[in-house]
Write a protein that holds these residues in place. Sequence first.
Motif, PDB file in Angstrom:
ATOM      1  N   VAL A  29       0.855  -1.188   0.000  1.00 24.92           N
ATOM      2  CA  VAL A  29       0.000   0.000   0.000  1.00 24.92           C
ATOM      3  C   VAL A  29       0.887   1.232   0.000  1.00 24.92           C
ATOM      4  O   VAL A  29       1.801   1.353   0.817  1.00 24.92           O
ATOM      5  N   PHE A  30       0.645   2.160  -0.944  1.00 29.95           N
ATOM      6  CA  PHE A  30       1.386   3.429  -0.982  1.00 29.95           C
ATOM      7  C   PHE A  30       0.447   4.563  -0.611  1.00 29.95           C
ATOM      8  O   PHE A  30      -0.634   4.675  -1.188  1.00 29.95           O
ATOM      9  N   LEU A  31       0.855   5.398   0.335  1.00 24.80           N
ATOM     10  CA  LEU A  31       0.008   6.504   0.772  1.00 24.80           C
ATOM     11  C   LEU A  31       0.835   7.783   0.822  1.00 24.80           C
ATOM     12  O   LEU A  31       2.053   7.741   1.011  1.00 24.80           O
ATOM     13  N   HIS A  34       0.498  14.535   4.751  1.00 22.76           N
ATOM     14  CA  HIS A  34       0.581  15.995   4.857  1.00 22.76           C
ATOM     15  C   HIS A  34       1.648  16.401   5.866  1.00 22.76           C
ATOM     16  O   HIS A  34       2.272  17.438   5.722  1.00 22.76           O
ATOM     17  N   ALA A  35       1.835  15.562   6.920  1.00 24.80           N
ATOM     18  CA  ALA A  35       2.866  15.862   7.908  1.00 24.80           C
ATOM     19  C   ALA A  35       3.304  14.595   8.617  1.00 24.80           C
ATOM     20  O   ALA A  35       2.501  13.685   8.802  1.00 24.80           O
ATOM     21  N   LEU A  36       4.583  14.537   9.015  1.00 24.42           N
ATOM     22  CA  LEU A  36       5.078  13.450   9.850  1.00 24.42           C
ATOM     23  C   LEU A  36       5.325  14.046  11.221  1.00 24.42           C
ATOM     24  O   LEU A  36       6.109  14.981  11.360  1.00 24.42           O
ATOM     25  N   LEU A  37       4.644  13.520  12.241  1.00 28.05           N
ATOM     26  CA  LEU A  37       4.785  14.096  13.568  1.00 28.05           C
ATOM     27  C   LEU A  37       5.933  13.438  14.327  1.00 28.05           C
ATOM     28  O   LEU A  37       6.372  12.343  14.002  1.00 28.05           O
ATOM     29  N   PHE A  64       4.580   5.038   3.346  1.00 25.10           N
ATOM     30  CA  PHE A  64       4.212   6.430   3.152  1.00 25.10           C
ATOM     31  C   PHE A  64       5.311   7.124   2.365  1.00 25.10           C
ATOM     32  O   PHE A  64       6.491   6.963   2.662  1.00 25.10           O
ATOM     33  N   CYS A  65       4.934   7.899   1.346  1.00 23.18           N
ATOM     34  CA  CYS A  65       5.914   8.666   0.577  1.00 23.18           C
ATOM     35  C   CYS A  65       5.777  10.119   0.989  1.00 23.18           C
ATOM     36  O   CYS A  65       4.695  10.698   0.866  1.00 23.18           O
ATOM     37  N   ILE A 131       9.128   6.624   3.053  1.00 16.24           N
ATOM     38  CA  ILE A 131      10.130   6.863   2.008  1.00 16.24           C
ATOM     39  C   ILE A 131      10.283   8.370   1.841  1.00 16.24           C
ATOM     40  O   ILE A 131       9.328   9.055   1.503  1.00 16.24           O
ATOM     41  N   THR A 132      11.501   8.867   2.129  1.00 14.07           N
ATOM     42  CA  THR A 132      11.759  10.302   1.971  1.00 14.07           C
ATOM     43  C   THR A 132      12.846  10.485   0.925  1.00 14.07           C
ATOM     44  O   THR A 132      13.425   9.508   0.455  1.00 14.07           O
TER      45      THR A 132
END
Lengths: 152, 307
Positions: A29-31, A34-37, A64-65, A131-132
Amino acid sequence: MRRLVQHGIPCSYVLLNALSYVMKEVSKVFLGAHALLANGYVMSRVGTSLVALVASSYNVPVLFCCETYKCCDRVQTDSFVFNELGDPEDLASAQSNGACSKLEGWRDIQQLNVLNLVYDLTPPDFITMVITEVGMIPCSSVPVVLRVIHSV
Amino acid sequence: PHTISPEVMQRTEAVPFFESLLQGDPEMSTAIAAIQTLMEFMNRNSAETVAELTSDLKGAMTELQTSDQSVASVASGCELFLRFITLTALDKPDFNECKQLLVERGQLYLQKAAQARQKIGKLGVPFIRDGATILIHSRSRVVLTLLKEAACCNKHCTVFVTESLPDRSGYIMQKSLQEAGIPAYVILDSAVGYIMERIDLVMFGAEGVVESGGIINKIGTYQMAVVAKAANKPVYAVAESFKFLRQYPLNQFEAPNKHKYTNPQPSDFSRHPLVDYTPPSYISLLFTDLAVLTPSAVSDELIKLYC
């Protein structure tokens, strides 16, 4: 979905209600986010945490990308304490055929309220990897990224 | 100061030299032997520029990874060695001075790595209570060092070792433990669930530690970790810091094939994998020579090592 199809990727469009039905066919699953806390939670468009929840109960990896400029040092543990309200008319007037929506006259009914939340929060237990642009990190490493970015 | 050997070492000589080191000293970690091979290669290399030397070293590293010894720790050890020695100002005009600097840093890295097992022994001993019953998997020299250190601190433990097919290295581990005076019993791999209620803690070594904080280790490790979690027993992974890998498997089939099989071609189900991947959620703590870490701290350490 239009863009994926334009690039020649075979796609199927499903409603969120059909998630548990299709999830066994899914390998990853790729999502988006809006923000990484800082506590490892991810704030994203409402419905994201639902997808992540169903995927993790089927043992499907959730990725998460997200770019590193979206890492923030806020901490939040549930979607209610801080959120945005969208336009309730978006929900009330949504219909798939030409008929009138059942919620059309909702403002006249005193006991009825339409709530359109924009964001929700996905807990780190459901997230396999983020993934950053600097690499693949576990979601608990967001404070490390913040530290590295601010030290430069 | 190093002596310059007369003949240049070729890439193809790397693997025989590496294997002769391992045969000469069975206690030596495979990653240390690989790093020593690279040091020897560097000493006997005829490159005239830093770039050529680095590229020759990378070639030797690729050769070393074709041998069947513990591919994951060889890969990570070599990668980190190369990073460490080149992570310094190499802007001296004379190449021999640069090479001298690289060799010195290499010696330093080798010294630190060789002491890693002892450091881990000292860090891990407080987690073993006197009279504890410990379950370990297959043969691991780091775990052996840790248990011997505990025995020296007068902690009387009972150890159960899994037989660990296909190579049955559990028996070798049992022999080493008994020689150190620690009572050790071999159990079948399938008896892990049966014995778990009598166990106080589970411990295993690692061939590689990945970015998520999970570990790659001899096949059967994941099974043991799952049973331990179901029985609420703490699981400790013991690994030196040169085993940290820049990989992030999402599940068992994503773990790289070159670690799982001796011949890294994609396989059908007729070949048995040698290693499996244990996700970080099943590991309580990792004992490393850097510190005792939680799985989420591994990513932090990797970022520090690689940036």
